[in-house]
Design an enzyme around this catalytic site. Sequence first.
Site, short mmCIF file in Angstrom:
data_model
loop_
_atom_site.label_atom_id
_atom_site.label_comp_id
_atom_site.label_asym_id
_atom_site.label_seq_id
_atom_site.Cartn_x
_atom_site.Cartn_y
_atom_site.Cartn_z
N ASP A 45 0.87 -1.18 0.00
CA ASP A 45 0.00 0.00 0.00
C ASP A 45 0.90 1.24 0.00
O ASP A 45 1.44 1.63 1.04
CB ASP A 45 -0.89 0.01 1.24
CG ASP A 45 -1.97 -1.07 1.21
OD1 ASP A 45 -1.72 -2.14 0.63
OD2 ASP A 45 -3.04 -0.85 1.79
N LYS A 97 -7.02 3.30 -3.38
CA LYS A 97 -7.42 3.32 -1.97
C LYS A 97 -7.64 4.77 -1.55
O LYS A 97 -6.91 5.67 -1.96
CB LYS A 97 -6.31 2.67 -1.14
CG LYS A 97 -6.49 2.69 0.36
CD LYS A 97 -5.32 1.96 1.03
CE LYS A 97 -5.33 2.12 2.54
NZ LYS A 97 -4.17 1.44 3.19
N LYS A 141 -10.37 0.15 -2.38
CA LYS A 141 -10.22 -0.04 -0.93
C LYS A 141 -10.52 1.27 -0.19
O LYS A 141 -9.71 2.19 -0.21
CB LYS A 141 -8.81 -0.51 -0.59
CG LYS A 141 -8.56 -0.68 0.91
CD LYS A 141 -7.15 -1.18 1.20
CE LYS A 141 -6.85 -1.23 2.70
NZ LYS A 141 -5.48 -1.74 2.99
#
Length: 329
Positions: free
Chosen positions: A166, A229, A265
């Site tokens: 991430d 995300k 996400k």
Amino acid sequence: MTLAKLAHAEREAAQARNPGCALHLDWLAEIRVNRAAAERRAATVTTRRSVKGAAQAAWLVKALTCTDLTTLNSDDTPGRVRRLCSKARRPLDPALLDALGLGDRSIQVGAVCVYHAMVPTAVAALEGTSIPVAAVAAGFPHGLSPMRARRAEVEESVAAGASEIDIVISRQHVLRRDWQALYEEVAAFREVCGPAHLKAILGTGDLKTLRDVARASLVAMMAGADFVKTSTGKEAVNATLPVALVMARTVRAYAEATGYRVGFKPAGGISTAKDALAYQTLMREELGRPWLEPDLFRIGASGLVGDIERQLTHFTTGAYAAGHRHALA
């Protein structure tokens, strides 16, 4: 090519990893977002569809399997990470699984998300499972470290066993509308990730407009991100339904234009079963059934699992267990 072969090729493309594409500035220039309309649409997510009873229980179990169980605190210890991994292996008590009629099924979370330094601990604790370890990297949470150091952190996390990375983008690229710099940054991280999947954190709470959220999402996908995300969880404003709506529609537009599906996400501030149901409903309505599975949908959270377990206990027994019984140590 026959219709059957064409359909098969389209399914294979949809399942393949997003390879990215060239940066199309004309596509970015065409993006428009009506903020008022987006907010009105987002407000209907929890009112237009009601999931109750057994259906709600099933949705909540599915939400567990899409949760990136996360600890990103300054006082994280190996012991805390091992306890988190134990919960990831068995997010629901066996007696509760039996009561739900799922005693013969293996229920586990989507991933365990930790800082780079805790990757070896998490990998060891999850040995023998299929639960991936996700590492936050690239100068998380601000993205202001030198690029050399950010790339090295990604490489080291992959070498330590993280199968998902991430990364956090440099928000200044978005604020300055320097789309070429953002594209090159995400593409560089994708390159050093190798086989590990890349989730691009936009830090949407730091971006000024929903239009910039859409454009940043699209640039990240063009650069090869496997997921987009919302947040680091450290911004003043984290995941919101209007932002999620805009990002979901950008994911859909990218899939329609390229044939490649990119995951989504939401993260930050998602702590209740009600929150999870709202995001699942949004995915179902805007992107369709495939985006209810962990390969295309994750929820970044730390306290969510406990509340879902609490709600499922109420569904099976009619009573809520004490909150501390479901809390992560």
